[in-house]
Design a protein around this motif. Structure first.
Motif, PDB file in Angstrom:
ATOM      1  N   LYS A   2     -38.081  31.239 -26.175  1.00  0.00           N
ATOM      2  CA  LYS A   2     -38.060  30.530 -27.678  1.00  0.00           C
ATOM      3  C   LYS A   2     -39.242  30.338 -28.394  1.00  0.00           C
ATOM      4  O   LYS A   2     -39.385  30.110 -29.374  1.00  0.00           O
ATOM      5  N   GLU A  96     -39.388  41.901 -33.610  1.00  0.00           N
ATOM      6  CA  GLU A  96     -38.359  41.208 -34.344  1.00  0.00           C
ATOM      7  C   GLU A  96     -38.612  41.118 -35.870  1.00  0.00           C
ATOM      8  O   GLU A  96     -37.579  40.808 -36.273  1.00  0.00           O
ATOM      9  N   HIS A 182     -36.981  34.674 -32.135  1.00  0.00           N
ATOM     10  CA  HIS A 182     -37.655  34.846 -30.895  1.00  0.00           C
ATOM     11  C   HIS A 182     -36.802  35.996 -30.396  1.00  0.00           C
ATOM     12  O   HIS A 182     -35.804  36.407 -30.686  1.00  0.00           O
ATOM     13  N   ASN A 184     -34.613  38.353 -27.769  1.00  0.00           N
ATOM     14  CA  ASN A 184     -33.595  38.262 -26.599  1.00  0.00           C
ATOM     15  C   ASN A 184     -33.788  38.738 -25.381  1.00  0.00           C
ATOM     16  O   ASN A 184     -34.473  39.828 -25.366  1.00  0.00           O
ATOM     17  N   GLY A 185     -33.298  38.413 -24.496  1.00  0.00           N
ATOM     18  CA  GLY A 185     -33.280  38.732 -22.920  1.00  0.00           C
ATOM     19  C   GLY A 185     -33.524  37.779 -22.114  1.00  0.00           C
ATOM     20  O   GLY A 185     -33.232  36.644 -22.612  1.00  0.00           O
ATOM     21  N   CYS A 186     -33.443  38.374 -20.784  1.00  0.00           N
ATOM     22  CA  CYS A 186     -33.221  37.215 -19.666  1.00  0.00           C
ATOM     23  C   CYS A 186     -34.272  37.850 -18.496  1.00  0.00           C
ATOM     24  O   CYS A 186     -34.234  38.995 -17.888  1.00  0.00           O
ATOM     25  N   LYS A 213     -37.978  43.882 -22.411  1.00  0.00           N
ATOM     26  CA  LYS A 213     -36.741  43.681 -22.795  1.00  0.00           C
ATOM     27  C   LYS A 213     -35.891  42.798 -22.120  1.00  0.00           C
ATOM     28  O   LYS A 213     -35.371  41.788 -22.509  1.00  0.00           O
ATOM     29  N   ASN A 214     -35.943  43.186 -20.631  1.00  0.00           N
ATOM     30  CA  ASN A 214     -35.130  42.118 -19.701  1.00  0.00           C
ATOM     31  C   ASN A 214     -36.024  42.499 -18.439  1.00  0.00           C
ATOM     32  O   ASN A 214     -36.693  43.170 -18.294  1.00  0.00           O
ATOM     33  N   SER A 252     -39.849  38.732 -19.657  1.00  0.00           N
ATOM     34  CA  SER A 252     -39.046  39.248 -20.739  1.00  0.00           C
ATOM     35  C   SER A 252     -39.360  38.717 -22.123  1.00  0.00           C
ATOM     36  O   SER A 252     -39.925  37.626 -22.373  1.00  0.00           O
ATOM     37  N   GLY A 253     -39.416  39.793 -23.155  1.00  0.00           N
ATOM     38  CA  GLY A 253     -40.076  39.483 -24.475  1.00  0.00           C
ATOM     39  C   GLY A 253     -41.513  39.517 -24.772  1.00  0.00           C
ATOM     40  O   GLY A 253     -41.867  39.605 -25.890  1.00  0.00           O
TER      41      GLY A 253
END
Length: 594
Positions: A2, A96, A182, A184-186, A213-214, A252-253
């Motif tokens: 975030k 983004e 922010h 997205n991803g994990c 991305k992830n 991620s991100g």
């Protein structure tokens, strides 16, 4: 996650992108004060000399907001020239949000419009930024009106700033945090990363710039390129601050770099997706479209022994330039070289200069051409980018040439001159829109007319105020012909041109005159001809050198002198039959340069 913000800075050329990047780096303490300099992200010497950004550059910065929270800002500074729009497009895949920089003294320009449309198509958040508000000619209200009327987006989220003085930069950073979402991803998912850039290092091999991305990319882990199936071991990972900083992993991100431990250039290319080596799922992150070249030229090394160095250089530059296309070519006159495709003339000039500077190869290039669509009498369709590959006239049914859609933004007072230029370049008007003292002209113009000197002449007649953006529109039937150059009845393929029929006479006279100035005189007459098929359009002669064979005759009978002159005449006639023109490669190169 975030607290991460990924965004690109896009604008027309000279609107202050690089200066804004400098101020953001300075405020976020990306570099110590003693190491700061102007245009810090323009790392190439060529960029600094020309004052333009050629390569998109990323930087990861830590920013502490007014509320006390810490954020990771991943900023990508992109080029502004129309020839490097592919750098902008692939940078946006990693973001983004977008900062759309508008020079408040000049307002919205053509490339601003093009970049904004691409960002809207990708559904990115756009923050309009009115730069250069410190200048006395700044016009905020006019720029806001143009944002809404010309671009067609709301201006309620705009920010006023001066990248030079730093005024309004804190407000801009706060706006980025609030307005840009922010990523997205994990981190717990399997690795998915997009290659957004790559380059070659002589010591480290291929280095890639990636957006995770992830999942997480760890140092010393094994990765697989989904598109090709190649497996590599990641030797090092890290980020740019803009210094190269090593890290244990990229999460991620984040946007960062990775060294893959390979020197195989063809195995990794921009737009590929990375995953864990044992992951069998073929889930592609994004598909970055390849850019189709607009113009083609042939590149040859002046010294034939430098061919291998030229080959290596083109291979390495094409690694992170998906707009550069090339294939091997051979010419009887120039030897081995490459047929290369480029977006435009500036793109071509930059690649040529980089090859000469970075790979130490002196290069000569043929004249630029576009791809023509040829319909033969046997109902076949040929796509030809090289005049030497054109079929003979008797086999051609008709030819279509590419046309581009040109968007020209200019102050109204230059309207008439720009229309005359477009008419001269065989342009057809599609639409005209008026915005206060600005006019937007949309024209359909042959691409071959745009690539030569259209942009330079447009800037000249508008005193630098007009801006241009163009893209391929369609193929259209056209009256173009192949002009061959013959020297002593021998066709010289690299000097062939594709010319619009109405311009053929003027062009052929000019080119023959330039060739005549370059070739030295011989013992026999040299005939230079420009022809279409078997029809000669223009002709020039280089007179023979005359040796005074009578200089040794101090007197005596006249018959002796006549005998010597007759012998000379017979010798010259024989020489012309068996003799070939003595034209060195250097002479030929000087013709091409002219």
């Amino acid at each position: 996650m975030k607290n991460i913000r990924n965004f690109s800075i896009v604008a027309h050329i000279d609107h202050g992108k690089s200066t804004l990047s400098d101020r953001i780096i300075q405020i976020c303490n990306g570099l110590p004060k003693r190491e700061m300099k102007n245009r810090i992200l323009d790392s190439m010497e060529l960029e600094r000399e020309r004052g333009i950004t050629i390569k998109a550059q990323s930087v990861s910065l830590q920013y502490k907001s007014i509320s006390g929270k810490k954020f990771l800002l991943n900023l990508i500074d992109t080029p502004g020239h129309v020839n490097f729009s592919y750098e902008v497009s692939r940078s946006l895949y990693a973001c983004e949000g977008v900062l759309l920089i508008i020079d408040s003294t000049q307002g919205v320009e053509a490339q601003t419009l093009a970049n904004c449309r691409f960002a809207l198509k990708m559904k990115l958040k756009i923050i309009p930024v009115l730069n250069k508000i410190d200048l006395p000619t700044s016009n905020i209200s006019k720029s806001i009106k143009q944002i809404e009327e010309i671009i067609g987006i709301t201006s309620k989220n705009y920010i006023k700033c001066s990248a030079k003085t730093g005024k309004g930069i804190i407000e801009l950073l706060e706006k980025i945090i609030r307005f840009i979402p922010h990523p997205n991803g994990c981190n717990k998912h399997k690795l998915q990363a997009l290659i957004i850039d790559s380059w070659f290092d002589n010591y480290l091999g291929v280095i890639i710039l990636i957006r995770i991305k992830n999942g997480i990319l760890f140092e010393n882990s094994k990765i697989k390129i989904i598109n090709t199936g190649y497996i590599f071991k990641v030797e090092k990972v890290g980020i740019f601050t803009p210094k190269k900083i090593y890290k244990k992993c990229l999460k991620s991100g984040e946007i960062g770099w990775a060294i893959c431990g390979t020197k195989n250039i063809s195995s990794i290319s921009v737009g590929n997706t990375i995953t864990n080596f044992n992951n069998e799922e073929k889930i592609f992150v994004e598909k970055i479209n390849k850019i189709n070249p607009q113009i083609y030229i042939s590149l040859f090394p002046i010294k034939s022994e430098k061919y291998k160095m030229l080959k290596d250089g083109i291979k390495k530059l094409s690694l992170n330039d998906n707009a550069l296309h090339y294939e091997t070519e051979h010419s009887n006159v120039l030897g081995f070289g490459f047929r290369c495709g480029f977006v435009g003339l500036l793109h071509m000039e930059i690649i040529k200069e980089r090859l000469e500077r970075e790979y130490y190869v002196d290069i000569i290039s043929t004249s630029p051409n576009v791809i023509y669509k040829i319909f033969t009498k046997k109902n076949k369709v040929l796509y030809v980018d090289n005049p030497s590959k054109f079929p003979e006239k008797q086999y051609i049914k008709y030819i279509e040439e590419p046309f581009s859609k040109c968007t020209i933004l200019s102050p109204i007072k230059f309207f008439g001159k720009i229309i005359n230029l477009c008419i001269e370049k065989r342009g057809k008007q599609i639409k005209t829109k008026y915005f206060d003292n600005q006019v937007c002209m949309i024209y359909q113009i042959p691409t071959s007319e745009i690539i030569i000197d259209f942009f330079d002449r447009l800037k000249s007649i508008s005193k630098g105020y007009a801006s241009l953006e163009y893209k391929f529109l369609k193929y259209k039937k056209s009256d173009v012909v192949k002009l061959d150059i013959l020297i002593n009845s021998e066709k010289i393929d690299p000097l062939s041109h594709i010319i619009y029929n109405n311009n053929i006479n003027n062009f052929s006279k000019k080119i023959l005159k330039k060739i005549k100035e370059t070739i030295s005189r011989h013992q026999f007459n040299i005939s230079i001809q420009a022809c279409i098929g078997n029809k000669i359009i223009a002709k020039e002669n280089i007179k023979q050198l005359r040796k005074n064979v009578l200089s040794k005759c101090y007197g005596g009978d006249i018959t002796r002198k006549k005998k010597l002159l007759q012998k000379q005449k017979y010798g010259k006639k024989k020489l012309k039959k068996v003799g070939k023109i003595n034209m060195s490669q250097e002479t030929f190169f000087s013709i091409l340069k002219k």
